[in-house]
Design an enzyme around this catalytic site. Structure first.
Site, short mmCIF file in Angstrom:
data_model
loop_
_atom_site.label_atom_id
_atom_site.label_comp_id
_atom_site.label_asym_id
_atom_site.label_seq_id
_atom_site.Cartn_x
_atom_site.Cartn_y
_atom_site.Cartn_z
CG LEU A 130 -1.66 1.27 1.56
CD1 LEU A 130 -2.64 1.65 0.45
CD2 LEU A 130 -2.38 1.15 2.91
CG ASP A 131 2.82 4.76 2.46
OD1 ASP A 131 3.91 4.85 1.86
OD2 ASP A 131 2.49 5.52 3.38
N PRO A 132 4.79 1.63 1.17
CG PRO A 132 6.91 0.80 0.60
CD PRO A 132 5.98 0.99 1.78
#
Length: 399
Positions: A130-132
């Site tokens: 997702l993030d990253p």
């Protein structure tokens, strides 16, 4: 460099924690060679039952030696373990010529092994969650769209912000819901952050001290910078002729989070590793995640580019129709709530990671290091595929 080792179709998914979700199910639909490794075979079996995958993947008790014994050239190892354990897993993969994938940032211990991995003909896929992960896809897409309109050689200024957070779907007094290990959350807050603000590189030792309000689709959140944003200017392929006024990748929290966590910050300022570890345990006990909780993931990435109105700079590379004072802006928003079947965080981390593994299996990723989709065309491909799998997000363009 050796040729790419053909994938066998066998996937070793290591770890069944909070971020393991429907991505694992998607892999089971794609290949019948999935093995789930967890602390014990019984815990692995329980995780498969929870995900409705009993009989579709083999539950196994994880140790590094046990995994090593089962690896064959061309297998894929997916690490859902803490980032500190990735390097040891990758070393085994290099020795066995097995591909490697994770959702974490690239660390120095992994980077050091990339030449050997490339020589062994294996893929090292990172930053594919997702993030990253999805944040990279959104940013690549926005930058490419802006470049088509503005032109690479046009003197321009821009503001890019990328904020992501896992938060409770129903706000609580703590203004937070742990979607990964509390000790990791606290340690992230102890790490300095570097970003661009008002056109100047800025470093803050305590990221929460740079917290500010941020409006997303009419809702007020609190955001703060996370890690080192600056290297991503090059990674996202922003033209050198464009000047960054703002460039920040950061974390998003519910409005009121800064005030609710005041006592936590006091201890982060003065506590040593032992005290922080103890506080992590205390917070986990005081704010447990239960089966009835519902989480929410918000990822908001926006880019605004302006061409100065005085005609300064070389305009020879401008796209047709771009003139002085032109503004272009675009934004992506992913706003997802978890449900009875799966948390939003598990869905948003595991699905892009599983998609990356599928690209390893089909041979479309090259040997060596990859970070999610590293180019704009590949990012668009990944976004289409994630959309087809039911991961919903919105794109808005102006100018």
């Amino acid at each position: 460099m050796s040729d790419l080792v053909p994938a066998t179709g066998t996937v070793h998914w290591v770890g069944a924690g909070l971020s393991t979700g429907s991505g694992l199910a998607a892999l089971c639909e794609h290949t019948d060679g999935v093995r789930l490794w967890h602390r014990t075979a019984e815990r692995a079996a329980e995780a498969l039952d929870r995900l409705g995958l009993t009989g579709r993947a083999e539950p196994l008790a994880y140790t590094l030696d046990a995994l090593d014994d089962r690896l064959a050239p061309g297998d894929v190892v997916v690490s859902m373990l803490p980032a500190s354990e990735h390097a040891a897993l990758l070393a085994v993969c290099v020795a066995r010529r097995a591909h490697f994938a994770c959702s974490s940032y690239v660390c120095d211990a992994v980077l050091e092994q990339v030449p050997a991995a490339t020589g062994a003909g294996i893929v090292v896929l990172t930053e594919a969650g997702l993030d990253p992960g999805i944040d990279h896809l959104f940013a690549h897409s926005l930058v490419a769209r802006a470049r088509e309109v503005i032109g690479d050689g046009t003197a321009a200024s821009y503001r890019l912000t990328s904020y992501c957070g896992g938060i409770p779907a129903v706000p609580n007094d703590f203004r937070y819901r742990f979607s990964w290990a509390p000790f990791g959350v606290l340690n992230a807050l102890r790490s300095p952050a570097r970003y661009v603000e008002h056109g100047i590189e800025t470093v803050v030792d305590r990221p929460w001290e740079a917290t500010r309000e941020h409006l997303v689709d009419g809702e007020t959140f609190e955001v703060y910078p996370n890690r080192d944003s600056v290297p991503f200017i090059e990674q996202y392929e922003l033209p050198r002729a464009w000047k960054p006024l703002t460039f920040v990748r950061g974390t998003l929290r519910l409005d009121g989070w800064l005030r609710a966590w005041d006592t936590v910050f006091e201890q982060l300022r003065t506590g040593d590793d032992t005290r922080i570890a103890a506080m992590a345990r205390e917070l986990a006990a005081a704010h447990p995640t239960t089966d009835t909780d519902r989480d929410r993931v918000v990822l908001a990435v926006s880019l605004e580019v302006r061409v100065p109105g005085d005609g300064a700079g070389d305009s020879g590379d401008r796209a047709e129709g771009v003139g002085n004072g032109t503004a272009w802006s675009g934004s992506y928003l992913l706003d997802l709530e978890g449900d009875e079947e799966e948390s939003a965080m598990a869905r948003c981390v595991s699905r892009p990671l599983a998609l990356g593994v599928r690209h390893i299996l089909d041979g479309s990723l090259p040997a060596g290091l990859s970070r999610a989709a590293g180019t704009a065309p590949r990012s668009e491909e990944w976004l289409r595929e994630l959309g087809d799998q039911g991961l919903e997000f919105t794109l808005r363009i102006e100018g």
